[in-house]
Design an enzyme around this catalytic site. Structure first.
Site, PDB file in Angstrom:
ATOM      1  N   SER A 119     -84.183  10.064  45.416  1.00  0.00           N
ATOM      2  CA  SER A 119     -84.720  10.679  44.203  1.00  0.00           C
ATOM      3  C   SER A 119     -85.955   9.966  43.677  1.00  0.00           C
ATOM      4  O   SER A 119     -86.651  10.507  42.816  1.00  0.00           O
ATOM      5  CB  SER A 119     -83.649  10.679  43.102  1.00  0.00           C
ATOM      6  OG  SER A 119     -83.254   9.347  42.792  1.00  0.00           O
ATOM      7  N   HIS A 140     -85.350  16.259  48.554  1.00  0.00           N
ATOM      8  CA  HIS A 140     -84.572  15.811  47.404  1.00  0.00           C
ATOM      9  C   HIS A 140     -83.930  16.999  46.705  1.00  0.00           C
ATOM     10  O   HIS A 140     -84.590  17.726  45.961  1.00  0.00           O
ATOM     11  CB  HIS A 140     -85.448  15.025  46.421  1.00  0.00           C
ATOM     12  CG  HIS A 140     -84.705  14.610  45.196  1.00  0.00           C
ATOM     13  ND1 HIS A 140     -85.252  14.653  43.935  1.00  0.00           N
ATOM     14  CD2 HIS A 140     -83.425  14.167  45.033  1.00  0.00           C
ATOM     15  CE1 HIS A 140     -84.368  14.260  43.056  1.00  0.00           C
ATOM     16  NE2 HIS A 140     -83.241  13.955  43.700  1.00  0.00           N
ATOM     17  N   GLU A 152     -87.161  19.110  46.033  1.00  0.00           N
ATOM     18  CA  GLU A 152     -88.486  18.519  46.192  1.00  0.00           C
ATOM     19  C   GLU A 152     -88.700  18.219  47.671  1.00  0.00           C
ATOM     20  O   GLU A 152     -87.917  17.477  48.279  1.00  0.00           O
ATOM     21  CB  GLU A 152     -88.609  17.241  45.369  1.00  0.00           C
ATOM     22  CG  GLU A 152     -88.617  17.488  43.868  1.00  0.00           C
ATOM     23  CD  GLU A 152     -88.639  16.212  43.062  1.00  0.00           C
ATOM     24  OE1 GLU A 152     -89.394  16.139  42.087  1.00  0.00           O
ATOM     25  OE2 GLU A 152     -87.896  15.265  43.412  1.00  0.00           O
ATOM     26  N   ASN A 190     -88.192  13.461  38.643  1.00  0.00           N
ATOM     27  CA  ASN A 190     -87.688  12.200  38.094  1.00  0.00           C
ATOM     28  C   ASN A 190     -88.802  11.305  37.577  1.00  0.00           C
ATOM     29  O   ASN A 190     -88.540  10.387  36.801  1.00  0.00           O
ATOM     30  CB  ASN A 190     -86.860  11.458  39.140  1.00  0.00           C
ATOM     31  CG  ASN A 190     -85.432  11.973  39.189  1.00  0.00           C
ATOM     32  OD1 ASN A 190     -84.970  12.618  38.258  1.00  0.00           O
ATOM     33  ND2 ASN A 190     -84.736  11.703  40.269  1.00  0.00           N
TER      34      ASN A 190
END
Length: 365
Positions: A119, A140, A152, A190
């Site tokens: 992440s 991800h 992602e 993130n």
């Protein structure tokens, strides 16, 4: 289908969720972990998901049987030898992941596509542990991976563009909405979501509000479905600690909040009061700080071409349930107001004002 058989390493929450989703979409999946008990838990989680979907009329019994039949378990890496895509979904620690990929070099051919579900770690750094890093990238998936639509897709410095495109298509073909990302700690989502949670802890540490108050203000100023402390308790604060630590290379603002740093890897949860009133005189300060902690990283990643503003907003809405997506919200507030808010970060942490602040008003254009 762009991949016929996918191996998932790690049968925990993320690994089993990815496997559940892919098998439901017609992909043959081998889910591997170090113990038979872990594998059985992962397979049981998939079965439970399918049965619940059937009870709600979202899957037929035939669909349940077919999806379940596509899932097999293993405790040996050798079981992945026939896979054409392998996704690693283990502990978020560079050394642990790097060791796994080094061992995979002796198990699979160098034409097998390898992906990490990290992440926040840099894909390019992990790629250095892999023979033929051109076939390595980040995939991800967001939790809960069985239903969350966002993935992602992260291109490392050596990732073959054709493999990147193939994985983008694979995500689309398995009912996901991929976000194309340049390799950077935290990627598109993130990069701002973790600092937003970290800032909430800073506010609590500074005594500016209670956890319940900060959650309430976040729901109002960013339109989130659940405040940062509710979310951190769901994903576990120690996960936030690791994620924020991985963002450290981005600079001073990304340093870990005091409570997260002190409690580190311990198992705990934040106490969230029933009364969300807190200190209402601080509501505006809390709102400004939470927005600053969100806007600043987003503008930085737009500067760095990590992802498009439209994709960042899509991820914020679909993966994180932000009712007010960051770029759209900045556009609505206007350049002067966003500059004022972001200066709370740049002034206090000696960062440069992101150049993209000049695009506010048309970030998503």
């Amino acid at each position: 289908m762009t991949f016929k058989q996918v191996g998932i390493i790690g049968a925990g929450t993320m690994g089993s969720g990815i496997a559940t989703s892919l098998a439901q979409q017609g992909v043959e999946v081998v889910i591997m972990d170090t113990t038979a008990e872990a594998v059985e838990r992962g397979l049981a989680a998939a079965t439970k998901f399918y049965n619940r979907a059937a009870e709600k009329g979202k899957m037929s019994e035939a669909d349940v049987d077919a999806a379940s039949a596509r899932l097999t378990g293993a405790t040996d890496l050798a079981a992945l030898a026939d896979c054409d895509l392998i996704i690693e979904a283990i502990f978020e620690e560079f050394s642990v992941k790097a060791d796994l990929f080094k061992r995979l070099n002796d198990v699979v051919g160098d034409n097998v596509v390898l992906a990490t579900n990290t992440s926040a770690l840099r894909v390019s750094d992990l790629a250095e542990t892999v023979d033929n890093p051109s076939r390595f990238l980040g995939l991800h998936y967001f939790n809960p991976a069985a239903i969350n639509p966002i993935v992602e897709v992260v291109r490392g410095e050596k990732t073959d563009p054709a493999i990147f495109d193939r994985c983008m298509d694979f995500c689309r073909n398995t009912a996901k909405k991929p976000i194309a990302c340049k390799d950077s700690f935290g990627f598109a989502i993130n990069r701002f979501f973790v600092p937003y949670g970290n800032e909430a802890v800073r506010l609590l540490d500074e005594g500016l509000g209670t956890a319940a108050q900060i959650d309430r203000v976040a729901q109002d100023c960013l339109g989130v479905a659940a405040g940062p402390f509710v979310v951190m308790n769901l994903v576990k604060p120690k996960i936030m600690f690791h994620a924020q630590r991985n963002l450290g290379p981005h600079g001073a603002f990304y340093s870990i909040a005091k409570t997260l740093a002190e409690r580190g890897d311990s198992d705990y949860a934040f106490e969230i009061e029933e009364d969300a009133t807190g200190k209402p005189e601080n509501d505006e300060v809390i709102a400004d700080r939470l927005r600053a902690a969100t806007f600043f990283p987003v503008l930085q990643e737009v500067d760095e071409d990590v992802a498009t503003a439209a994709d960042i907003d899509m991820g914020a809405g679909l993966a994180l349930r932000f009712g007010k997506a960051p770029c759209e919200l900045m556009d609505s507030l206007g350049k002067d107001e966003v500059r004022r808010i972001v200066s709370l970060v740049t002034d206090n942490y000696d960062h440069q004002m992101p150049v993209s602040v000049e695009k506010v008003g048309s970030l998503r254009a």
